[in-house]
Enzyme design. Structure first.
Site, PDB file in Angstrom:
ATOM      1  N   ARG A  89     -58.980 -22.109  58.898  1.00 37.71           N
ATOM      2  CA  ARG A  89     -58.982 -20.806  59.570  1.00 37.71           C
ATOM      3  C   ARG A  89     -58.601 -20.936  61.039  1.00 37.71           C
ATOM      4  O   ARG A  89     -58.082 -19.998  61.629  1.00 37.71           O
ATOM      5  CB  ARG A  89     -60.366 -20.156  59.450  1.00 37.71           C
ATOM      6  CG  ARG A  89     -60.719 -19.800  58.023  1.00 37.71           C
ATOM      7  CD  ARG A  89     -62.165 -19.409  57.895  1.00 37.71           C
ATOM      8  NE  ARG A  89     -63.062 -20.511  58.266  1.00 37.71           N
ATOM      9  CZ  ARG A  89     -64.382 -20.489  58.119  1.00 37.71           C
ATOM     10  NH1 ARG A  89     -64.959 -19.426  57.619  1.00 37.71           N
ATOM     11  NH2 ARG A  89     -65.119 -21.528  58.465  1.00 37.71           N
ATOM     12  N   ASP A  98     -36.237 -10.800  46.173  1.00 34.02           N
ATOM     13  CA  ASP A  98     -35.189 -11.364  47.032  1.00 34.02           C
ATOM     14  C   ASP A  98     -34.389 -12.400  46.235  1.00 34.02           C
ATOM     15  O   ASP A  98     -34.965 -13.342  45.681  1.00 34.02           O
ATOM     16  CB  ASP A  98     -35.881 -12.016  48.243  1.00 34.02           C
ATOM     17  CG  ASP A  98     -34.912 -12.399  49.338  1.00 34.02           C
ATOM     18  OD1 ASP A  98     -33.841 -11.777  49.445  1.00 34.02           O
ATOM     19  OD2 ASP A  98     -35.246 -13.333  50.106  1.00 34.02           O
ATOM     20  N   HIS A 127     -28.414 -18.505  55.663  1.00 29.06           N
ATOM     21  CA  HIS A 127     -29.866 -18.679  55.597  1.00 29.06           C
ATOM     22  C   HIS A 127     -30.316 -19.891  56.415  1.00 29.06           C
ATOM     23  O   HIS A 127     -29.538 -20.809  56.629  1.00 29.06           O
ATOM     24  CB  HIS A 127     -30.308 -18.857  54.149  1.00 29.06           C
ATOM     25  CG  HIS A 127     -30.132 -17.617  53.327  1.00 29.06           C
ATOM     26  ND1 HIS A 127     -29.117 -17.469  52.424  1.00 29.06           N
ATOM     27  CD2 HIS A 127     -30.836 -16.463  53.306  1.00 29.06           C
ATOM     28  CE1 HIS A 127     -29.216 -16.268  51.867  1.00 29.06           C
ATOM     29  NE2 HIS A 127     -30.246 -15.642  52.381  1.00 29.06           N
ATOM     30  N   HIS A 163     -28.341 -10.423  55.213  1.00 27.05           N
ATOM     31  CA  HIS A 163     -29.211 -11.585  54.972  1.00 27.05           C
ATOM     32  C   HIS A 163     -29.015 -12.570  56.121  1.00 27.05           C
ATOM     33  O   HIS A 163     -28.083 -12.449  56.903  1.00 27.05           O
ATOM     34  CB  HIS A 163     -28.843 -12.252  53.645  1.00 27.05           C
ATOM     35  CG  HIS A 163     -29.379 -11.502  52.464  1.00 27.05           C
ATOM     36  ND1 HIS A 163     -30.309 -12.027  51.602  1.00 27.05           N
ATOM     37  CD2 HIS A 163     -29.139 -10.243  52.025  1.00 27.05           C
ATOM     38  CE1 HIS A 163     -30.603 -11.131  50.682  1.00 27.05           C
ATOM     39  NE2 HIS A 163     -29.902 -10.045  50.917  1.00 27.05           N
ATOM     40  N   SER A 215     -39.279 -14.009  46.938  1.00 25.73           N
ATOM     41  CA  SER A 215     -38.174 -14.764  46.322  1.00 25.73           C
ATOM     42  C   SER A 215     -38.690 -15.457  45.060  1.00 25.73           C
ATOM     43  O   SER A 215     -39.892 -15.499  44.805  1.00 25.73           O
ATOM     44  CB  SER A 215     -37.660 -15.818  47.303  1.00 25.73           C
ATOM     45  OG  SER A 215     -38.660 -16.820  47.483  1.00 25.73           O
TER      46      SER A 215
HETATM   47  P1  13P Z   1     -33.171 -16.132  57.411  1.00 29.19           P
HETATM   48  O1  13P Z   1     -33.194 -17.505  56.828  1.00 29.19           O
HETATM   49  O2  13P Z   1     -32.125 -16.005  58.474  1.00 29.19           O
HETATM   50  O3  13P Z   1     -34.493 -15.670  57.888  1.00 29.19           O
HETATM   51  O4  13P Z   1     -32.721 -15.131  56.227  1.00 29.19           O
HETATM   52  C1  13P Z   1     -33.649 -14.698  55.275  1.00 29.19           C
HETATM   53  C2  13P Z   1     -33.010 -14.007  54.132  1.00 29.19           C
HETATM   54  O5  13P Z   1     -31.848 -13.670  54.123  1.00 29.19           O
HETATM   55  C3  13P Z   1     -33.870 -13.712  52.962  1.00 29.19           C
HETATM   56  O6  13P Z   1     -33.148 -13.186  51.899  1.00 29.19           O
HETATM   57  O1  G3H Z   2     -33.204 -15.980  51.312  1.00 36.46           O
HETATM   58  C1  G3H Z   2     -34.011 -16.850  51.544  1.00 36.46           C
HETATM   59  C2  G3H Z   2     -35.411 -16.590  51.916  1.00 36.46           C
HETATM   60  O2  G3H Z   2     -35.674 -17.180  53.162  1.00 36.46           O
HETATM   61  C3  G3H Z   2     -36.342 -17.065  50.867  1.00 36.46           C
HETATM   62  O3  G3H Z   2     -36.372 -18.452  50.846  1.00 36.46           O
HETATM   63  O4  G3H Z   2     -36.117 -19.139  48.469  1.00 36.46           O
HETATM   64  O5  G3H Z   2     -37.232 -20.635  50.157  1.00 36.46           O
HETATM   65  O6  G3H Z   2     -38.356 -18.564  49.333  1.00 36.46           O
HETATM   66  P1  G3H Z   2     -37.062 -19.263  49.612  1.00 36.46           P
HETATM   67 ZN    ZN Z   3     -31.158 -13.915  51.720  1.00 34.15          ZN
END
Ligand code: 13P
Ligand code: G3H
Ligand code: ZN
Length: 314
Positions: free
Chosen positions: A283, A83, A182, A213, A50
């Site tokens: 670790r 993403d 999300h 998603h 992302s």
């Molecule tokens: P979740 O937050 O349900 O894992 O979805 C992730 C997502 O859609 C990333 O694009």
């Molecule tokens: O779509 C959301 C994914 O979980 C990515 O999340 O934007 O915090 O990296 P982020």
């Molecule tokens: Zn998403």
């Protein structure tokens, strides 16, 4: 085998009724946990980054980690996807960085504008053998970098618009709002997905790959562990796994899962800190965290049905 785009994966997933798991990567341990699971389960793989991931780790580090993954796993078809790319410029940067798939998420823009931006990305990506995922309808929930809407029901994708959007934009796959969101707080009451809408879209666009998603299930076991060891995640709720499996058989060829991996990692780290307060060697907590991610991904590959499918997707 070199990186691939998602064309063959989606073709096989659609034909044989399963989905490819798409997992977000932000650092080495997460990536290693994912690939160890995928290698053991002989599954095809989509890794995704992302904008937030890029800001955290930098694209060059993540690309280098992914290059090692690809080199060390020649039998696994691996695609890398941007993403939630927000602009043409972001998508272009990721195409230029060697990504084999980019998502342009202009779903917050008016319909015609979403089509125009998506088309622009398609025109840049396709000559470079890069596929484009777009999004229509708005997902609920609020997450860093990804701000959705609260009232999921009123934002389920309209099948007629979906058909028009796909035909006009030329996108290769489409994320549709179907009731998911999300993050770890997806539903306030009983979870439901708009299976009738998914079915209707499939009727109108047979063979066209859809993307789900917000597919994390927020498993109680992990939320309980987090809460037991000092976390505060009351009322966390995800999409039940049987619903994810059902959608995976209905043309949802790509299922995005990030939150469940975060929960696995965090619960294990919390447990180590709580049980061994003197521990300060990274670790000793990142290692078990990586192992927890591996187990989670192995499990998810069966939920979406792509375990054992690496060979047919090559
Ligand atoms: P979740 O937050 O349900 O894992 O979805 C992730 C997502 O859609 C990333 O694009
Ligand atoms: O779509 C959301 C994914 O979980 C990515 O999340 O934007 O915090 O990296 P982020
Ligand atoms: Zn998403």
């Amino acid at each position: 085998m070199a990186l691939v785009n998602t064309k063959k994966m989606f073709e096989m997933a659609y034909k044989n009724g399963y989905a490819i798991g798409a997992f977000n990567v932000n650092n080495m341990e997460i990536t290693q946990g994912i690939i160890e699971a995928v290698a053991e389960e002989k599954a095809p793989l989509i890794l995704q980054v992302s904008k937030g991931g890029r800001e955290y780790a930098s694209l060059s580090y993540l690309r280098a980690i992914i290059d090692v993954v690809v080199e060390e796993n020649p039998d696994i078809p691996i695609a890398i996807n941007l993403d939630h790319g927000d602009t043409f410029e972001t998508c272009k940067q990721f195409v230029d960085a060697g990504f084999t798939s980019v998502m342009i998420d202009a779903s917050s823009k008016p319909f015609e504008e979403n089509i125009e931006i998506t088309k622009q990305v398609v025109e840049y990506a396709h000559p470079r053998d890069v596929v484009v995922e777009a999004e229509l309808g708005q997902l609920g929930g609020i997450e860093e970098e990804v701000v959705g809407v609260d009232d999921v029901d009123t934002h389920v994708a309209d099948p007629e618009q979906v058909q028009e959007f796909v035909e006009k934009s030329g996108c290769d796959s489409l994320a549709i709002a179907c009731g998911t969101s999300h993050g770890a707080y997806k539903f306030k009451t009983a979870p439901t997905l708009a299976f009738d809408v998914i079915e209707e879209i499939q009727k109108r666009l047979p063979g066209f790959p859809l993307v789900m998603h917000g597919s994390s299930s927020v498993l109680k076991e992990f939320v309980d562990l987090i809460n037991k060891y000092g976390g505060q995640m009351p009322n966390a709720m995800g999409v039940p796994e049987e619903m994810v499996s059902r959608a995976s058989k209905m043309g949802m060829c790509k299922v995005n899962i990030d939150t469940d991996l975060r929960l696995a990692l965090t619960s294990k780290i919390r447990q180590v800190f709580a049980e061994i307060p003197s521990e300060f060697d990274p670790r000793k907590y990142l290692g078990p965290g990586r192992e927890a991610i591996k187990e989670m991904v192995k499990h998810k590959l069966h939920v979406v049905g792509c375990a054992g499918k690496a060979a047919e997707c090559r």
